[in-house]
Each structure stands twice: as C-alpha cells, then as structure tokens.
Write an enzyme that holds these catalytic residues in place. Structure first.
Site, PDB file in Angstrom:
ATOM      1  N   CYS A  78      47.808  53.351  -0.329  1.00  0.00           N
ATOM      2  CA  CYS A  78      48.574  52.113  -0.478  1.00  0.00           C
ATOM      3  C   CYS A  78      48.208  51.391  -1.782  1.00  0.00           C
ATOM      4  O   CYS A  78      48.580  51.869  -2.844  1.00  0.00           O
ATOM      5  CB  CYS A  78      48.407  51.252   0.774  1.00  0.00           C
ATOM      6  N   HIS A 168      48.652  54.222   5.438  1.00  0.00           N
ATOM      7  CA  HIS A 168      47.251  53.937   5.781  1.00  0.00           C
ATOM      8  C   HIS A 168      46.717  54.937   6.803  1.00  0.00           C
ATOM      9  O   HIS A 168      46.682  54.637   7.999  1.00  0.00           O
ATOM     10  CB  HIS A 168      47.145  52.527   6.383  1.00  0.00           C
ATOM     11  N   GLU A 170      43.790  55.637   7.479  1.00  0.00           N
ATOM     12  CA  GLU A 170      42.547  55.129   8.096  1.00  0.00           C
ATOM     13  C   GLU A 170      42.845  54.272   9.322  1.00  0.00           C
ATOM     14  O   GLU A 170      41.936  53.936  10.079  1.00  0.00           O
ATOM     15  CB  GLU A 170      41.721  54.352   7.061  1.00  0.00           C
TER      16      GLU A 170
END
Ligand code: GLN
Length: 188
Positions: A78, A168, A170
C-alpha cells in the site's frame, strides 16, 4: 534469517507478527544502522508522505535507498508500494522510484470505502485482500511481473528483488504473500 520492517509510521506490528509466525526473526527498522542485519525489508502501509518525511530526517531514506539499489529485497504494501513506484500520477512528490510502475495514490477512495476482495494470484491461487485508500497501478513497465490481479487491475507486482502490493496482506490472516517475500529474501 532476520527481516526488517520499516518502523517510522504505519502498520508495523502487524507485519512483525506475520513474519514472526512464519518463523522469521522480524525487527523494526528505525535507524540507518538497523539495516545492517536484515536480509530484506518490508515497507508497510500507512501514509507515504509522513513516512518519507520522517525517514528523511536522520538519513534513513538515504541509507535505505543505497541498500535497495545494492540489491536488498524489499516488499512495499500500500503506502510502501507508493514509496517504491517510479511514477505517482496524482501527486507531485517522488520517493524511491525503483519499481517501474505508475500508481494513482488513494485510488480506491477514502477510508470508509475500504473493501475486501479476492485477488487472483496465479499459482498461489485466490487471496483474500484488504484495500484501504489503496494505490492502483496505472502502468506496468516491461521488466515488471504481475503476480496478482483484482479483476484486470494489477495489484501485486515484482521487479527483481522488489515486491509491491496495493493491498494489506498483513491484515488478511493469510501468510502466503509474506512467505513469498521470505523465500525471495532467502534466495537473494
Ligand atoms: N493513502 C496512503 C498513501 O498513499 C496509503 C494507504 C495505506 O497504506 N493504507 O500513502
């Protein structure tokens, strides 16, 4: 093996947690000397403008640029993708400019328009991906491999030792994208 996470701003803890869960020693990178021990570095999501300003104080941006140009593997997610992009179509500042893509910052709209979608990651299969004020890739250079697509939009790309995603990984509870990066760090 130790992998660093740029820790000036953004979702640092989440990346450290995913890398840790993969059995990798994950450390925050705050000062230029933190780069000495890492086999790769994650540039997390957050706010690219703020990250760049903080990194530029104290010489971290310069050291990181030198390390990336010297072949240190990096994974920008991002805002991290914005930091790596050659061109930003709707923003006057330029950052590392090391991946030959043009991105439009905040192309998916404001925070409240965040969404989850399935990304087609070829051999890796379908990934559940979160897009939060995400950059979209408007041009892909010849040397850039597209690893993941949202419909027809490239959202996960690689140029040699540099990896970048609009989304994202994560936050998705799925470590396959991080595992891909860890494998890259092992090989470089
Ligand atoms: N809007 C941010 C930027 O361009 C990226 C948003 C994010 O990382 N979730 O820096």
């Amino acid at each position: 093996m130790t992998v660093g996470v740029l820790a000036v701003q953004g979702d640092v803890r989440e990346h450290l947690a995913v890398l840790g869960a993969l059995g990798v020693r994950a450390v925050p990178v705050l000062r230029p000397r933190d780069l000495a021990s890492v086999a790769g570095v994650v540039l997390p999501g957050g706010e690219s403008t703020a990250m760049w300003r903080i990194m530029s104080v104290g010489g971290l941006a310069e050291e990181l640029r030198a390390a990336l140009c010297g072949g240190l593997p990096a994974f920008g997610t991002c805002a991290g993708m914005v930091l790596l992009a050659q061109e930003i179509t709707n923003w006057p500042e330029r950052y590392f400019q090391l991946v030959d893509i043009a991105v439009e910052r905040n192309a998916t709209g404001p925070q409240q328009h965040s969404f989850e979608a399935s990304v087609d990651a070829g051999e890796l299969g379908e990934l559940a991906a979160l897009f939060i004020r995400a950059p979209l890739v408007r041009r892909v250079g010849k040397g850039v491999q597209v690893l993941g697509k949202l419909g027809t939009e490239p959202v996960w790309v690689r140029q040699g030792h540099l990896l970048a995603a609009s989304f994202h990984p994560e936050l998705a509870g799925d470590a396959r994208v991080h595992q891909y990066f860890v494998n890259m760090c092992r090989k470089e």
